[in-house]
Design a protein around this motif. Structure first.
Motif, PDB file in Angstrom:
ATOM      1  N   CYS A   1       0.898  -1.357  -0.071  1.00  0.00           N
ATOM      2  CA  CYS A   1       0.415   0.007   0.367  1.00  0.00           C
ATOM      3  C   CYS A   1       0.958   1.237   0.088  1.00  0.00           C
ATOM      4  N   ASP A   2       0.342   2.664  -0.299  1.00  0.00           N
ATOM      5  CA  ASP A   2       1.020   4.120  -0.589  1.00  0.00           C
ATOM      6  C   ASP A   2       1.999   3.804   0.466  1.00  0.00           C
ATOM      7  N   ALA A   3       0.688   3.989   2.263  1.00  0.00           N
ATOM      8  CA  ALA A   3       2.108   4.397   3.745  1.00  0.00           C
ATOM      9  C   ALA A   3       3.307   3.645   4.044  1.00  0.00           C
ATOM     10  N   ILE A   4       3.118   1.977   3.199  1.00  0.00           N
ATOM     11  CA  ILE A   4       4.015   1.173   3.397  1.00  0.00           C
ATOM     12  C   ILE A   4       4.760   1.751   2.241  1.00  0.00           C
ATOM     13  N   VAL A   5       5.266   1.607   1.541  1.00  0.00           N
ATOM     14  CA  VAL A   5       5.934   1.638   0.221  1.00  0.00           C
ATOM     15  C   VAL A   5       6.726   3.260   0.451  1.00  0.00           C
ATOM     16  N   ARG A   6       6.007   4.178   1.182  1.00  0.00           N
ATOM     17  CA  ARG A   6       6.566   5.348   1.886  1.00  0.00           C
ATOM     18  C   ARG A   6       7.057   5.135   3.465  1.00  0.00           C
ATOM     19  N   LEU A   7       6.908   4.406   3.833  1.00  0.00           N
ATOM     20  CA  LEU A   7       8.017   4.021   4.904  1.00  0.00           C
ATOM     21  C   LEU A   7       9.074   3.045   4.785  1.00  0.00           C
ATOM     22  N   ARG A   8       8.975   2.445   3.579  1.00  0.00           N
ATOM     23  CA  ARG A   8       9.828   1.699   3.293  1.00  0.00           C
ATOM     24  C   ARG A   8      10.856   2.856   2.763  1.00  0.00           C
ATOM     25  N   ALA A   9      10.432   3.779   1.841  1.00  0.00           N
ATOM     26  CA  ALA A   9      11.472   4.150   0.891  1.00  0.00           C
ATOM     27  C   ALA A   9      11.786   5.631   2.124  1.00  0.00           C
ATOM     28  N   GLN A  10      11.628   6.090   3.889  1.00  0.00           N
ATOM     29  CA  GLN A  10      12.172   7.088   4.137  1.00  0.00           C
ATOM     30  C   GLN A  10      13.117   6.016   5.164  1.00  0.00           C
TER      31      GLN A  10
ATOM     32  N   PRO B   1      -0.501   3.257  11.688  1.00  0.00           N
ATOM     33  CA  PRO B   1      -1.051   2.091  12.060  1.00  0.00           C
ATOM     34  C   PRO B   1      -1.759   1.135  11.155  1.00  0.00           C
ATOM     35  N   LEU B   2      -3.117   0.411  11.429  1.00  0.00           N
ATOM     36  CA  LEU B   2      -3.113  -0.881   9.836  1.00  0.00           C
ATOM     37  C   LEU B   2      -4.337  -0.022   9.591  1.00  0.00           C
ATOM     38  N   ARG B   3      -4.950   0.679  10.649  1.00  0.00           N
ATOM     39  CA  ARG B   3      -5.824   0.711   9.846  1.00  0.00           C
ATOM     40  C   ARG B   3      -5.507   1.453   8.177  1.00  0.00           C
ATOM     41  N   GLU B   4      -4.758   2.209   8.381  1.00  0.00           N
ATOM     42  CA  GLU B   4      -4.691   2.782   7.192  1.00  0.00           C
ATOM     43  C   GLU B   4      -3.741   1.820   6.227  1.00  0.00           C
ATOM     44  N   ARG B   5      -3.381   1.099   6.505  1.00  0.00           N
ATOM     45  CA  ARG B   5      -2.654  -0.020   5.667  1.00  0.00           C
ATOM     46  C   ARG B   5      -3.795  -1.989   4.759  1.00  0.00           C
ATOM     47  N   ARG B   6      -5.286  -1.037   4.901  1.00  0.00           N
ATOM     48  CA  ARG B   6      -5.837  -1.873   4.096  1.00  0.00           C
ATOM     49  C   ARG B   6      -6.213  -2.955   3.336  1.00  0.00           C
ATOM     50  N   ASP B   7      -5.090  -1.777   2.750  1.00  0.00           N
ATOM     51  CA  ASP B   7      -4.423  -2.861   1.445  1.00  0.00           C
ATOM     52  C   ASP B   7      -3.790  -3.945   0.996  1.00  0.00           C
ATOM     53  N   ASP B   8      -3.427  -3.578   2.272  1.00  0.00           N
ATOM     54  CA  ASP B   8      -2.262  -5.020   3.136  1.00  0.00           C
ATOM     55  C   ASP B   8      -2.537  -5.945   3.978  1.00  0.00           C
ATOM     56  N   LEU B   9      -3.822  -6.034   4.555  1.00  0.00           N
ATOM     57  CA  LEU B   9      -4.603  -6.683   4.981  1.00  0.00           C
ATOM     58  C   LEU B   9      -4.096  -8.522   5.157  1.00  0.00           C
TER      59      LEU B   9
ATOM     60  N   HIS C   1     -12.368  -5.522  10.013  1.00  0.00           N
ATOM     61  CA  HIS C   1     -12.556  -5.025  12.023  1.00  0.00           C
ATOM     62  C   HIS C   1     -11.354  -4.170  11.230  1.00  0.00           C
ATOM     63  N   THR C   2     -11.512  -3.015  12.573  1.00  0.00           N
ATOM     64  CA  THR C   2     -10.792  -2.191  12.397  1.00  0.00           C
ATOM     65  C   THR C   2      -9.190  -1.998  13.181  1.00  0.00           C
TER      66      THR C   2
ATOM     67  N   PRO D   1      -7.445  -2.257  16.471  1.00  0.00           N
ATOM     68  CA  PRO D   1      -7.385  -1.022  17.243  1.00  0.00           C
ATOM     69  C   PRO D   1      -5.686  -1.563  18.248  1.00  0.00           C
ATOM     70  N   GLY D   2      -5.673  -3.048  17.809  1.00  0.00           N
ATOM     71  CA  GLY D   2      -4.658  -3.055  18.538  1.00  0.00           C
ATOM     72  C   GLY D   2      -3.237  -3.520  16.940  1.00  0.00           C
ATOM     73  N   ASN D   3      -3.696  -3.148  16.007  1.00  0.00           N
ATOM     74  CA  ASN D   3      -2.739  -2.825  15.001  1.00  0.00           C
ATOM     75  C   ASN D   3      -1.696  -4.740  14.816  1.00  0.00           C
ATOM     76  N   VAL D   4      -0.811  -4.505  14.127  1.00  0.00           N
ATOM     77  CA  VAL D   4      -0.181  -5.963  13.278  1.00  0.00           C
ATOM     78  C   VAL D   4      -0.259  -6.481  14.401  1.00  0.00           C
ATOM     79  N   ARG D   5      -0.193  -6.343  15.988  1.00  0.00           N
ATOM     80  CA  ARG D   5       0.187  -7.101  16.884  1.00  0.00           C
ATOM     81  C   ARG D   5      -0.853  -7.371  17.050  1.00  0.00           C
ATOM     82  N   GLU D   6      -2.340  -7.444  16.871  1.00  0.00           N
ATOM     83  CA  GLU D   6      -3.599  -7.435  17.018  1.00  0.00           C
ATOM     84  C   GLU D   6      -3.342  -8.739  16.205  1.00  0.00           C
TER      85      GLU D   6
END
Length: 444
Positions: free
Chosen positions: A145-154, A311-319, A352-353, A355-360
């Motif tokens: 997803c766009d968010a994780i691609v940006r994070l990898r680039a950072q 957060p995981l809720r911003e990475r729905r394409d990667d769920l 699902h939303t 709330p516990g992110n990737v750990r959940e």
């Protein structure tokens, strides 16, 4: 068209070749007589489908169980004599490890259809496995997803320099994994990665844990010990939950960041330490500075290169990709009969939303691996069960999709992967056929 390949385990190779060649001319078939031969073949070649012709005189149930468990990523079809299935260990093998079975004497055409269906199912499974570009495959940060691609680039940018990095993210979002990615992509990758949870160390021990101590520095110090900072020499020091570090230790850490030296407890000698500092916090340190809970000068020392983990809720394409990744990562905890996620489970994951992110997500997938009784994980196994009013339509949709997919695959197999012929057999146009194949992620 992808060439279909079959590994056949049978005591009599010639009989198997004669049987299969009659109905499976479009397959590449490799026959071996023993499990040991099959294991050697699988070490050098990749197969999606295997055929096990059972022979109780030469194949022990325990050895079969071990072999099939080790190669559970393949789709296995069995051939048994009817009397063999009267044995409980033999029935257990069928239930635990095989996607289908036939009884001897075998109908070659029916067996070819079964193997074709198994190959189609294996292809669908392979397409749902996490796939990434070369740059992503080298990173522990999974997703596209766009968010994780940006994070990898950072991460790749900040890893190239030695300045301190400050990672912010919600609890369970993957801050330590991001720190590990910074270390892995840096020129310090060959050195140690030393994580320290600043909130998990007792305030009375944190100084000696971080900076070390000399013999006799306190009661019970019978010999000197290097601290965690010193043990990270030549590598990366990860200070997790830096916001929980006591104020007095914040001053000591600031001195280390400024001078690149430490002094063990009970010593007057300074020790030069070469480390890259990466810190992380789930609280906004600017707010902690404003409240007087965190030193402003230390904040600016740490926040030279700020990085935010989404957060995981911003990475729905990667769920789905992440769920499949953790399914395979912890596969040794599951029953061999468990093959993946049902459509209803995927729908529940997407709804699902988190709330516990990737750990959940990790915890729910691991729980499902242990608790699931069937061949596919259901929402209830993940602890994401829907109300009964929603379950019936979902179950019907699931059944319709599976039936449609199975019909497409069988028709393609019968037509030798010829789309035009398969479309005629189904009574639909080529355009409709291509639309159906695209809908189910299938290729001819």
């Amino acid at each position: 068209m992808i060439r279909k390949r079959l590994l056949c385990i049978t005591p009599n190779e010639s009989d198997a070749d004669e049987l299969l060649d009659a109905a499976m001319g479009d397959w590449e078939i490799r026959s071996v007589p023993t499990l040991a031969d099959a294991a050697r073949e699988l070490r050098s070649q990749r197969y999606l489908v295997g055929l096990l012709v059972h022979d109780r005189d030469t194949q022990r149930p325990a050895e079969l169980d071990t072999f099939l468990r080790r190669h559970g990523h393949m789709q296995w079809v069995g051939v048994f004599r009817p009397r063999d299935l009267e044995s409980a260990p033999c029935r257990d093998l069928v239930v635990e490890h095989l996607c289908d079975y036939h009884t001897a004497p075998v109908d070659p055409v029916r067996l070819a259809h079964t193997l074709g269906h198994a190959h189609g199912w294996a292809m669908l499974r392979r397409r749902t496995e996490p796939a990434a570009a070369d740059g992503a495959s080298r990173s522990p940060l999974i997703g596209n997803c766009d968010a994780i691609v940006r994070l990898r680039a950072q991460v790749e940018r900040v890893a190239k320099v030695a300045a301190p990095v400050l990672i912010w993210g919600e609890s369970g979002s993957g801050k330590e994994l991001t720190a590990q990615a910074v270390h892995t992509h840096s020129d310090r990758a060959g050195g140690p990665f030393v994580p320290i949870n600043c909130g998990a160390i007792s305030p009375t021990l944190i100084h000696s844990e971080l900076f070390g101590y000399e013999r006799g520095a306190f009661t019970g110090a019978t010999k000197g010990k290097a601290g965690l900072i010193e043990s990270a020499h030549g590598g990366t020091l990860f200070l997790d939950e830096i916001g929980d570090l006591p104020k007095d230790q914040q001053a000591n850490l600031l001195r280390f960041l400024q001078e690149k030296t430490i002094c063990r407890l009970g010593s007057t000698r300074t020790i030069a330490v070469d480390v890259r500092v990466v810190a992380a916090s789930h609280v906004q340190l600017q707010e902690a500075v404003a409240k007087g809970n965190f030193r402003e000068d230390l904040y600016y020392r740490l926040a030279v290169l700020p990085v935010t983990v989404p957060p995981l809720r911003e990475r729905r394409d990667d769920l789905v990709v992440l769920a499949e990744h953790f399914f395979h990562l912890y596969a040794d905890e599951k029953s061999p009969r468990l093959k993946g996620f049902s459509n209803r489970a995927i729908a529940a994951i997407l709804e699902h939303t988190w709330p516990g992110n990737v750990r959940e997500l990790i915890n729910r997938v691991r729980r499902a691996l242990v608790m699931s009784d069937g061949r596919f994980i259901m929402p209830e196994d993940l602890g994401l069960g829907h109300s009964s009013s929603l379950m019936a339509p979902a179950a019907l949709d699931d059944a319709r999709l599976r039936t449609e997919r199975s019909a497409l695959r069988e028709c393609l197999d019968r037509s030798g992967q010829n789309v035009s012929r398969a479309a005629r057999d189904l009574g639909v146009s080529r355009t409709t056929m291509y639309r159906l194949l695209s809908k189910h992620g299938m290729r001819s």
